[in-house]
Design an enzyme around this catalytic site. Sequence first.
Site, PDB file in Angstrom:
ATOM      1  CB  SER A  90      14.680   1.146  -2.070  1.00  8.87           C
ATOM      2  OG  SER A  90      14.350   0.952  -3.429  1.00  8.87           O
ATOM      3  N   PRO A  91      16.976  -0.806  -3.567  1.00  7.98           N
ATOM      4  CG  PRO A  91      16.763  -2.801  -4.794  1.00  7.98           C
ATOM      5  CD  PRO A  91      16.177  -2.045  -3.620  1.00  7.98           C
ATOM      6  CG  ASN A  92      14.438  -0.612  -7.446  1.00 13.87           C
ATOM      7  OD1 ASN A  92      15.218  -1.213  -8.166  1.00 13.87           O
ATOM      8  ND2 ASN A  92      13.489  -1.207  -6.745  1.00 13.87           N
ATOM      9  CB  THR A  93      16.289   5.503  -4.692  1.00 12.19           C
ATOM     10  OG1 THR A  93      14.866   5.380  -4.826  1.00 12.19           O
ATOM     11  CG2 THR A  93      16.654   6.968  -4.573  1.00 12.19           C
ATOM     12  CG  ASN A  95      14.138  -2.944   0.760  1.00 14.48           C
ATOM     13  OD1 ASN A  95      13.450  -3.386  -0.147  1.00 14.48           O
ATOM     14  ND2 ASN A  95      14.067  -1.671   1.137  1.00 14.48           N
ATOM     15  CG  ASN A 136      13.240   1.991   2.321  1.00 15.63           C
ATOM     16  OD1 ASN A 136      14.326   1.426   2.276  1.00 15.63           O
ATOM     17  ND2 ASN A 136      12.256   1.703   1.491  1.00 15.63           N
ATOM     18  N   GLY A 149      10.501 -13.595   2.052  1.00 18.58           N
ATOM     19  CA  GLY A 149      10.263 -14.986   1.703  1.00 18.58           C
ATOM     20  C   GLY A 149       9.393 -15.786   2.641  1.00 18.58           C
ATOM     21  CG  ASN A 197      10.105  -3.649  -6.807  1.00 22.96           C
ATOM     22  OD1 ASN A 197      10.299  -2.431  -6.850  1.00 22.96           O
ATOM     23  ND2 ASN A 197      10.448  -4.388  -5.725  1.00 22.96           N
ATOM     24  NE  ARG A 198      13.113  -1.955 -14.876  1.00 17.25           N
ATOM     25  CZ  ARG A 198      13.215  -3.116 -15.523  1.00 17.25           C
ATOM     26  NH1 ARG A 198      13.827  -4.140 -14.941  1.00 17.25           N
ATOM     27  NH2 ARG A 198      12.718  -3.250 -16.743  1.00 17.25           N
ATOM     28  CE1 TYR A 199       5.122  -0.603  -9.116  1.00 21.44           C
ATOM     29  CE2 TYR A 199       6.051  -2.251  -7.642  1.00 21.44           C
ATOM     30  CZ  TYR A 199       5.044  -1.832  -8.479  1.00 21.44           C
ATOM     31  OH  TYR A 199       3.962  -2.639  -8.709  1.00 21.44           O
ATOM     32  N   GLY A 200      11.096   2.309  -7.988  1.00 18.95           N
ATOM     33  CA  GLY A 200      11.815   3.570  -7.834  1.00 18.95           C
ATOM     34  C   GLY A 200      11.089   4.607  -6.998  1.00 18.95           C
ATOM     35  CG  PHE A 201      11.482   5.412  -3.121  1.00 17.38           C
ATOM     36  CD1 PHE A 201      11.185   4.157  -2.638  1.00 17.38           C
ATOM     37  CD2 PHE A 201      12.492   6.136  -2.483  1.00 17.38           C
ATOM     38  CE1 PHE A 201      11.871   3.617  -1.557  1.00 17.38           C
ATOM     39  CE2 PHE A 201      13.182   5.612  -1.397  1.00 17.38           C
ATOM     40  CZ  PHE A 201      12.885   4.344  -0.935  1.00 17.38           C
ATOM     41  CG  ASP A 219      -1.954   1.100   1.203  1.00 19.47           C
ATOM     42  OD1 ASP A 219      -2.029   1.821   0.187  1.00 19.47           O
ATOM     43  OD2 ASP A 219      -2.673   1.256   2.201  1.00 19.47           O
ATOM     44  CE  LYS A 275      11.864  -3.290   4.019  1.00 21.33           C
ATOM     45  NZ  LYS A 275      10.489  -3.285   3.462  1.00 21.33           N
ATOM     46  CB  THR A 284       6.732 -11.843  -2.664  1.00 26.52           C
ATOM     47  OG1 THR A 284       7.500 -10.648  -2.819  1.00 26.52           O
ATOM     48  CG2 THR A 284       6.767 -12.626  -3.967  1.00 26.52           C
TER      49      THR A 284
END
Length: 379
Positions: free
Chosen positions: A201-204, A268, A198, A319, A138-142, A92, A239, A341
Site C-alpha cells: 500500500s502506498p498510504n502507510t 496494488n 500486504n 483495471g 485513495n489514501r485511506y491509510g489502512f 470489505d 501483495k 474499481t
Amino acid sequence: MSKFRETAALFLGAIPVFLGYETLKGDEKFYSNILMPVVHSCFSPETAHNLAIKLLSLGLVPKGKTQQFDKLSCKVFGQTFPNPLGIAAGFDKHAEAIDGLNKLGFGFVEVGSITPLPQAGNAKPRVFRLPEDKVVINRYGFNSCGHDVAAARLDKHMKGRIVLGINLGKNKESFDFTKDYTDGVTKLGKYADYIVINVSSPNTPGLRSLQGRQKLQDLCTNVVAVKEGLPNKPSILVKIAPDLTEDDKQDIAHALLQSKVDGLIVSNTTVARPSTLVNSHKSERGGLSGKPLCEVSTKLVADMYKLTDGKLPIIGVGGVWDGKDAYDKIKAGASLVQIYTSLIYEGPPLVGKIKRELNQLLEKDGFINVAEAVGADHK
C-alpha cells in the site's frame, strides 16, 4: 450524514434488490449508465462505499440470474474455486459483507487490510472518483477495525461457504512490523483459506520498503513458520506494488521462492499518474486504481510468472473491466483474478458479465478450463 439522507440512500441502494438483473446485458447498461452515476452524483465516494457495505451486510443483494459456466471451476492453493473471479481487498475492509458478496457470484472474497489495533486511517476526504478516466484514487491509510473486532465478525461467518482470503496490514505507529503480521496470522489465520501479507500500500509510510529482498524474505519466513502451527494451514500470499524496477522484481521473486510462500497478488495501486488523465482530481495524493492500471498490472503478472518459473500461483488484479481483461491476465500467468474499481462504476451485473465473457473466450480458444489457459502466452 442526516437521518433523512441515510434513509434515502438505503432506499436508493435497495432498488436493485427488487429489480434484480435477470436480463443480463440490458441491466448491465442500466447499472453502468443510469443507477451507478445517480448514486455517484448523490453521495461522496466514501459515503457510497459505506452504504454499499451496509446493504451487502444486511443481505440486500441484487442477485443475478444463476448461470453455470462449465470452464470456470478451478483448483488453486488446494482450494476449489467455483470461478476465478474475486473481490479484491479494500472493498470489505472490516469483514462485514462476506456473505453478501458471495451472493453476487464471486468465486472468492478477500477482506481487509486488517491491522492489529484499530486505527482511523488518514483524514477525509481520502478517496476520489475520476469517472472520465475510469479511475479511483485513495489514501485511506489502512483504516481498520482491528484484529479483535474482525475475529468476532469472522466467528459468525459460515466457513466453507466461499473461499476466503484475509489481507493483513501493519499499524501506522508500529515499530515491529514482523509481529504485526505474525499476530495477524495467529489471531485470524484459522478463519482464512489464504492470508495476504500486504507490503505494497502506498498510504502507510515505510510499508513499501518491506518489499526489499532481505526484509521481505525474513518477514515471509517468519509468517510461514507461524502458519505451520495452525490446524488449517492457510496459504500465505504476498501483495506487491506495480511501481517496481527490474531489480525489485528479481529481489521479490528470490525472497518469495526462498521463504516458501504459496503465491502472490499482482498488484496494488500505483503512485504513478498516467498522462492520459483528465479529471481535476488527477493530482490527488494516494494510490491510483482502475482502467489505466490494467496493462501495467498484466505485464507485471507476466514478469513475475517468468521470474518464479510459474511455481507460485498468482492472483492478477488491476483495471479488470471485462472478460478479455481477465483472460489477458490469466494468459499472462494469473490463476485467479480480482476486481474492485470496475465494480464501483459498473455495479453488480459486472460479475456475471466477466464470467460469461471469460467462459466464451476459453471456449473460443479451445481451452477445457481456466487452468489450461494459465500462462498460455509463455508456452
